[in-house]
Design a protein around this motif. Structure first.
Motif, PDB file in Angstrom:
ATOM      1  N   TYR A  40       0.831  -1.198   0.000  1.00 10.39           N
ATOM      2  CA  TYR A  40       0.000   0.000   0.000  1.00 10.39           C
ATOM      3  C   TYR A  40       0.869   1.252   0.000  1.00 10.39           C
ATOM      4  O   TYR A  40       0.668   2.172  -0.788  1.00 10.39           O
ATOM      5  CB  TYR A  40      -0.913  -0.018   1.232  1.00 10.39           C
ATOM      6  CG  TYR A  40      -1.705   1.241   1.443  1.00 10.39           C
ATOM      7  CD1 TYR A  40      -2.925   1.419   0.817  1.00 10.39           C
ATOM      8  CD2 TYR A  40      -1.234   2.255   2.275  1.00 10.39           C
ATOM      9  CE1 TYR A  40      -3.659   2.575   1.007  1.00 10.39           C
ATOM     10  CE2 TYR A  40      -1.960   3.413   2.476  1.00 10.39           C
ATOM     11  CZ  TYR A  40      -3.174   3.561   1.837  1.00 10.39           C
ATOM     12  OH  TYR A  40      -3.895   4.711   2.033  1.00 10.39           O
ATOM     13  N   ARG A  41       1.859   1.257   0.865  1.00 11.34           N
ATOM     14  CA  ARG A  41       2.739   2.431   0.989  1.00 11.34           C
ATOM     15  C   ARG A  41       3.500   2.702  -0.310  1.00 11.34           C
ATOM     16  O   ARG A  41       3.648   3.847  -0.736  1.00 11.34           O
ATOM     17  CB  ARG A  41       3.713   2.224   2.140  1.00 11.34           C
ATOM     18  CG  ARG A  41       4.667   3.397   2.315  1.00 11.34           C
ATOM     19  CD  ARG A  41       5.479   3.253   3.550  1.00 11.34           C
ATOM     20  NE  ARG A  41       4.597   3.602   4.660  1.00 11.34           N
ATOM     21  CZ  ARG A  41       4.938   3.530   5.920  1.00 11.34           C
ATOM     22  NH1 ARG A  41       6.125   3.105   6.255  1.00 11.34           N
ATOM     23  NH2 ARG A  41       4.094   3.868   6.874  1.00 11.34           N
ATOM     24  N   ASN A  45       3.225   6.055  -2.614  1.00 17.71           N
ATOM     25  CA  ASN A  45       4.420   6.850  -2.935  1.00 17.71           C
ATOM     26  C   ASN A  45       4.591   7.022  -4.438  1.00 17.71           C
ATOM     27  O   ASN A  45       4.925   8.118  -4.903  1.00 17.71           O
ATOM     28  CB  ASN A  45       5.665   6.204  -2.335  1.00 17.71           C
ATOM     29  CG  ASN A  45       5.750   6.413  -0.835  1.00 17.71           C
ATOM     30  OD1 ASN A  45       5.130   7.320  -0.291  1.00 17.71           O
ATOM     31  ND2 ASN A  45       6.506   5.562  -0.167  1.00 17.71           N
TER      32      ASN A  45
END
Length: 137
Positions: A40-41, A45
């Motif tokens: 997810y991160r 990003n």
């Protein structure tokens, strides 16, 4: 005697001959590892990088995985004179950008009471529909 010595050496030599085998074939290489899917991160990003590279101020709206292979990241995007949304689809394994839905449009004039005295005549229209009507002309 020489003949017996030669025959003895030949017999002795034949018993000492080592038979070598060819080395076993190397084991097959392991199968290539399957690439790891984006987290997810990482998806967020990558989305922020794309949004900023387009010159927008970005605010994350949503990020979720569609199926097994696609991350969809949604942003509220704006500039000084425009605003809207930016939706990005990324391949979860190759991390490549698949699709861009860029709906950032210029803002219309502000609805500020300080500028005009005739706000009631021009504005958001009459009734339920907020658009321009023939009777407003």
């Amino acid at each position: 005697m020489r003949l017996a010595l030669v025959i003895g050496c030949l017999m002795l030599a034949s018993g000492c001959v080592l038979h070598t085998r060819s080395p076993p074939p190397p084991p097959p290489p392991p199968p290539p590892q399957r690439p790891v899917a984006m987290t997810y991160r990482e998806a967020v990003n990558l989305g922020f990088n794309q949004c900023r590279s387009r010159g927008y101020e970005c605010r994350l709206k949503d990020a979720d995985r569609k199926g097994r292979d696609v991350w969809r990241v949604k942003f509220h995007a704006s500039t000084r004179r425009a605003r809207g949304h930016l939706h990005l689809d990324f391949d979860a394994y190759s991390r490549s950008l698949l699709r861009v839905d860029d709906k950032v449009k210029a803002r219309r004039h502000d609805w500020d009471d300080d500028d005009d005295d005739d706000d009631d005549r021009r504005g958001r229209g009459r009734g339920k529909k907020k658009g321009h009507a023939r009777r407003d002309d």
